[in-house]
Design a protein around this motif. Structure first.
Motif, PDB file in Angstrom:
ATOM      1  N   LEU A 194      -9.805  41.482  45.800  1.00 46.21           N
ATOM      2  CA  LEU A 194      -9.454  40.506  46.830  1.00 46.21           C
ATOM      3  C   LEU A 194      -8.230  39.740  46.338  1.00 46.21           C
ATOM      4  O   LEU A 194      -8.323  38.904  45.433  1.00 46.21           O
ATOM      5  CB  LEU A 194     -10.649  39.572  47.076  1.00 46.21           C
ATOM      6  N   ASP A 195      -7.095  40.063  46.933  1.00 48.23           N
ATOM      7  CA  ASP A 195      -5.812  39.519  46.494  1.00 48.23           C
ATOM      8  C   ASP A 195      -5.530  38.231  47.279  1.00 48.23           C
ATOM      9  O   ASP A 195      -5.244  38.263  48.466  1.00 48.23           O
ATOM     10  CB  ASP A 195      -4.740  40.585  46.741  1.00 48.23           C
ATOM     11  N   GLU A 196      -5.630  37.107  46.579  1.00 53.99           N
ATOM     12  CA  GLU A 196      -5.447  35.800  47.226  1.00 53.99           C
ATOM     13  C   GLU A 196      -4.186  35.099  46.716  1.00 53.99           C
ATOM     14  O   GLU A 196      -4.212  33.917  46.364  1.00 53.99           O
ATOM     15  CB  GLU A 196      -6.691  34.925  46.993  1.00 53.99           C
ATOM     16  N   ALA A 197      -3.094  35.831  46.725  1.00 56.24           N
ATOM     17  CA  ALA A 197      -1.831  35.287  46.196  1.00 56.24           C
ATOM     18  C   ALA A 197      -1.359  34.049  46.962  1.00 56.24           C
ATOM     19  O   ALA A 197      -0.649  33.212  46.412  1.00 56.24           O
ATOM     20  CB  ALA A 197      -0.749  36.363  46.231  1.00 56.24           C
ATOM     21  N   TYR A 198      -1.761  33.949  48.229  1.00 56.40           N
ATOM     22  CA  TYR A 198      -1.282  32.829  49.059  1.00 56.40           C
ATOM     23  C   TYR A 198      -2.364  31.794  49.319  1.00 56.40           C
ATOM     24  O   TYR A 198      -2.254  30.978  50.232  1.00 56.40           O
ATOM     25  CB  TYR A 198      -0.718  33.375  50.379  1.00 56.40           C
ATOM     26  N   ASN A 199      -3.411  31.830  48.518  1.00 58.14           N
ATOM     27  CA  ASN A 199      -4.564  30.959  48.725  1.00 58.14           C
ATOM     28  C   ASN A 199      -4.190  29.482  48.862  1.00 58.14           C
ATOM     29  O   ASN A 199      -4.729  28.768  49.713  1.00 58.14           O
ATOM     30  CB  ASN A 199      -5.545  31.152  47.565  1.00 58.14           C
ATOM     31  N   ARG A 224      -5.190  35.895  41.734  1.00 57.86           N
ATOM     32  CA  ARG A 224      -4.377  34.739  42.136  1.00 57.86           C
ATOM     33  C   ARG A 224      -3.091  34.750  41.309  1.00 57.86           C
ATOM     34  O   ARG A 224      -2.990  35.469  40.324  1.00 57.86           O
ATOM     35  CB  ARG A 224      -5.139  33.431  41.863  1.00 57.86           C
ATOM     36  N   THR A 225      -2.167  33.884  41.678  1.00 61.28           N
ATOM     37  CA  THR A 225      -0.882  33.912  40.990  1.00 61.28           C
ATOM     38  C   THR A 225      -0.243  32.530  40.880  1.00 61.28           C
ATOM     39  O   THR A 225      -0.528  31.639  41.688  1.00 61.28           O
ATOM     40  CB  THR A 225       0.094  34.860  41.726  1.00 61.28           C
ATOM     41  N   PHE A 226       0.606  32.385  39.875  1.00 60.60           N
ATOM     42  CA  PHE A 226       1.430  31.183  39.754  1.00 60.60           C
ATOM     43  C   PHE A 226       2.805  31.386  40.386  1.00 60.60           C
ATOM     44  O   PHE A 226       3.664  30.522  40.316  1.00 60.60           O
ATOM     45  CB  PHE A 226       1.573  30.787  38.275  1.00 60.60           C
ATOM     46  N   SER A 227       3.004  32.561  40.994  1.00 62.13           N
ATOM     47  CA  SER A 227       4.335  32.891  41.521  1.00 62.13           C
ATOM     48  C   SER A 227       4.663  32.167  42.813  1.00 62.13           C
ATOM     49  O   SER A 227       5.827  31.930  43.117  1.00 62.13           O
ATOM     50  CB  SER A 227       4.435  34.389  41.789  1.00 62.13           C
ATOM     51  N   LYS A 228       3.669  31.843  43.616  1.00 60.45           N
ATOM     52  CA  LYS A 228       3.947  31.376  44.960  1.00 60.45           C
ATOM     53  C   LYS A 228       3.921  29.851  45.029  1.00 60.45           C
ATOM     54  O   LYS A 228       4.928  29.213  44.829  1.00 60.45           O
ATOM     55  CB  LYS A 228       2.974  32.032  45.946  1.00 60.45           C
ATOM     56  N   ALA A 229       2.775  29.247  45.268  1.00 58.45           N
ATOM     57  CA  ALA A 229       2.742  27.798  45.487  1.00 58.45           C
ATOM     58  C   ALA A 229       3.162  27.003  44.239  1.00 58.45           C
ATOM     59  O   ALA A 229       3.676  25.897  44.343  1.00 58.45           O
ATOM     60  CB  ALA A 229       1.364  27.360  45.945  1.00 58.45           C
ATOM     61  N   ILE A 235       8.684  33.615  35.931  1.00 58.33           N
ATOM     62  CA  ILE A 235       8.131  33.594  34.573  1.00 58.33           C
ATOM     63  C   ILE A 235       6.911  34.511  34.443  1.00 58.33           C
ATOM     64  O   ILE A 235       6.480  34.833  33.346  1.00 58.33           O
ATOM     65  CB  ILE A 235       7.832  32.135  34.127  1.00 58.33           C
ATOM     66  N   ARG A 236       6.379  34.979  35.590  1.00 50.44           N
ATOM     67  CA  ARG A 236       5.373  36.033  35.650  1.00 50.44           C
ATOM     68  C   ARG A 236       4.019  35.654  35.053  1.00 50.44           C
ATOM     69  O   ARG A 236       3.679  36.077  33.940  1.00 50.44           O
ATOM     70  CB  ARG A 236       5.890  37.325  34.979  1.00 50.44           C
ATOM     71  N   VAL A 237       3.245  34.877  35.745  1.00 48.52           N
ATOM     72  CA  VAL A 237       1.858  34.633  35.339  1.00 48.52           C
ATOM     73  C   VAL A 237       0.934  34.769  36.545  1.00 48.52           C
ATOM     74  O   VAL A 237       1.150  34.131  37.581  1.00 48.52           O
ATOM     75  CB  VAL A 237       1.628  33.226  34.731  1.00 48.52           C
TER      76      VAL A 237
HETATM   77  C1  LIG Z   1       3.593  37.873  45.950  1.00 49.76           C
HETATM   78  C2  LIG Z   1       2.317  38.608  45.997  1.00 49.76           C
HETATM   79  C3  LIG Z   1       1.568  38.815  44.847  1.00 49.76           C
HETATM   80  C4  LIG Z   1       1.939  38.145  43.573  1.00 49.76           C
HETATM   81  O1  LIG Z   1       2.794  38.803  42.787  1.00 49.76           O
HETATM   82  P1  LIG Z   1       3.010  38.276  41.322  1.00 49.76           P
HETATM   83  O2  LIG Z   1       3.014  39.542  40.526  1.00 49.76           O
HETATM   84  O3  LIG Z   1       1.860  37.385  40.940  1.00 49.76           O
HETATM   85  O4  LIG Z   1       4.306  37.576  41.321  1.00 49.76           O
HETATM   86  C5  LIG Z   1       0.368  39.472  44.926  1.00 49.76           C
HETATM   87  N1  LIG Z   1      -0.090  39.909  46.108  1.00 49.76           N
HETATM   88  C6  LIG Z   1       0.584  39.705  47.239  1.00 49.76           C
HETATM   89  C7  LIG Z   1      -0.013  40.144  48.528  1.00 49.76           C
HETATM   90  C8  LIG Z   1       1.815  39.072  47.204  1.00 49.76           C
HETATM   91  O5  LIG Z   1       2.510  38.912  48.323  1.00 49.76           O
END
Ligand SMILES: *Cc1c(COP(=O)(O)O)cnc(C)c1O
Length: 390
Positions: A194-199, A224-229, A235-237
């Motif tokens: 369950l990819d919640e990158a935009y949670n 989850r990711t530190f890339s978005k919000a 820096i890729r975490v």
């Molecule tokens: C941007 C995104 C990611 C996150 O990618 P990172 O590798 O964490 O930068 C993951 N899933 C989706 C759907 C995304 O749009």
């Protein structure tokens, strides 16, 4: 025989991921000043990076002669406290992309398959193919995931189902109850990613309590990711949370130092920066309203989005619209590779950036209707008018 002919066929068959065009590249191509270019192509945070994270990262720079803490102890402690999972349930990644790849490497192999939706995040087919497994793309429903069809698509050899919620590039959101029901129905032999990158961009009222599902479903991996919000895409975490058996396997496959020390320090600090995430959320809500209002005024059809981006249907020649935007210094994302050749995806930016985008789009559309007189006629015929004089 050429050496590259000896690479496995599934590797040779991979079509490379097409990232958003970098600002420096457009500047080079068009002889433009980088400062006038607005990039709304990669769902990056227009506010930049959490100031807490920036400070921690500049401190951490003094220590880069040393290897990072390969266990990511501090970040795992911080994540445990925030999300109520234990440290051994966490897998840290070089972006959540890395976590998705680890899942594929642990559970897939030639002969196995992964199920994902049409128009879903491009990384799912990529990581599937990279390990020689078979990807099963399930036809989308209203641009979103069709969970019933995805359940039907699961075969005995299927080991992973990827679900992006919200999905990129469509911005569609599955109701929490539907995802929960899917988890209840799918075979426990299948890992559900369950990819919640935009949670962080979701209003609290509609956020799924997905973390609580981890207790019930040992076959669930939440990423989850530190890339978005948090504004740390460069820096890729990222991280995944799952049953310790799942995360344990993934941690064995992981490169010992897959997350760098600067990123680790930044992520720990970013988690504390509740204020920054709040501001990012508020800016996104306002910007989304600004862009959707603008698009409606232009008579442009779009897919309502729950992320920090939105996909809209270009009228007429999408390629020409995109090129006109580029010439005006606006980078958006063509999404033909997502089987959406008639759409473009735009990331919500600062108010001024959104305004410039809407203006530039209006100009791009004008030019399109001038060079192709049929286009406007078709628009009028289809009942879509912009209110402008012909
Ligand atoms: C941007 C995104 C990611 C996150 O990618 P990172 O590798 O964490 O930068 C993951 N899933 C989706 C759907 C995304 O749009």
């Amino acid at each position: 025989m050429n050496l590259s002919d000896l690479a496995p066929e599934y590797i040779r068959g991979i079509s490379p991921y097409q990232p958003g065009k970098p600002i420096c590249e457009l500047a080079r191509e068009m002889g433009m000043d980088e400062r006038v270019i607005i990039k709304l192509a990669s769902n990056e945070n227009p506010l930049g990076t959490s100031p807490f994270a920036l400070e921690a990262m500049s401190k951490a720079l003094n220590e880069v002669a040393l290897y990072p803490d390969g266990s990511g102890y501090e970040l795992k402690v911080a994540l445990s406290q925030r999300y109520g999972v234990s440290g051994d349930q966490i897998v840290l990644g070089n972006g959540s992309n890395d976590v998705l790849e680890l899942a594929a490497r642990v559970f897939l192999k030639p002969g196995a398959s992964a199920v994902y939706s049409q128009h879903a995040f491009a990384v799912y087919p990529l990581v599937t193919q990279a390990v020689g497994a078979t990807g099963i793309a399930v036809k989308a429903k209203n641009y979103g995931h069709d969970l019933d069809a995805m359940l039907d698509a699961v075969m005995p050899e299927t080991r992973i189902v990827f679900i992006a919620n919200p999905n990129n590039p469509t911005g569609t959101l599955l109701p929490a109850a539907d995802v929960l029901q899917f988890l209840e129905r799918v075979s426990p032999d299948v890992l559900v990613v369950l990819d919640e990158a935009y949670n962080e961009y979701l209003p609290n009222a509609i956020k799924a309590d997905s973390l609580s599902w981890l207790k019930r479903f040992p076959n669930l991996l939440i990423t989850r990711t530190f890339s978005k919000a948090y504004g740390m895409a460069g820096i890729r975490v990222g991280f995944g949370m799952a049953h310790p058996d799942v995360s344990g396997l993934m941690n064995r496959v992981r490169q010992p130092f897959n997350v760098n020390s600067v990123g680790l320090a930044g992520a720990v600090a970013a988690l504390e920066d509740v204020e920054f995430v709040k501001r990012s959320y508020a800016l996104n809500q306002a910007g989304m309203l600004q862009i959707t209002t603008g698009l409606r005024q232009l008579g442009i059809e779009y897919i309502p989005s729950y992320g920090n981006f939105l996909s809209f249907r270009g009228r007429g020649d999408v390629k020409a619209i995109n090129e006109s935007l580029l010439r005006q210094g606006i980078i958006v994302r063509p999404i033909g590779m997502y089987e959406m050749p008639e759409h473009l995806r735009v990331t919500v930016g600062l108010e001024t950036e959104n305004e410039k985008f809407l203006k530039s789009l209006e100009i791009a559309l004008e030019m399109g209707s001038k060079t192709a007189p049929g286009a406007r006629a078709a628009r009028v015929a289809s009942g879509i008018t912009t209110g402008e004089s012909a």
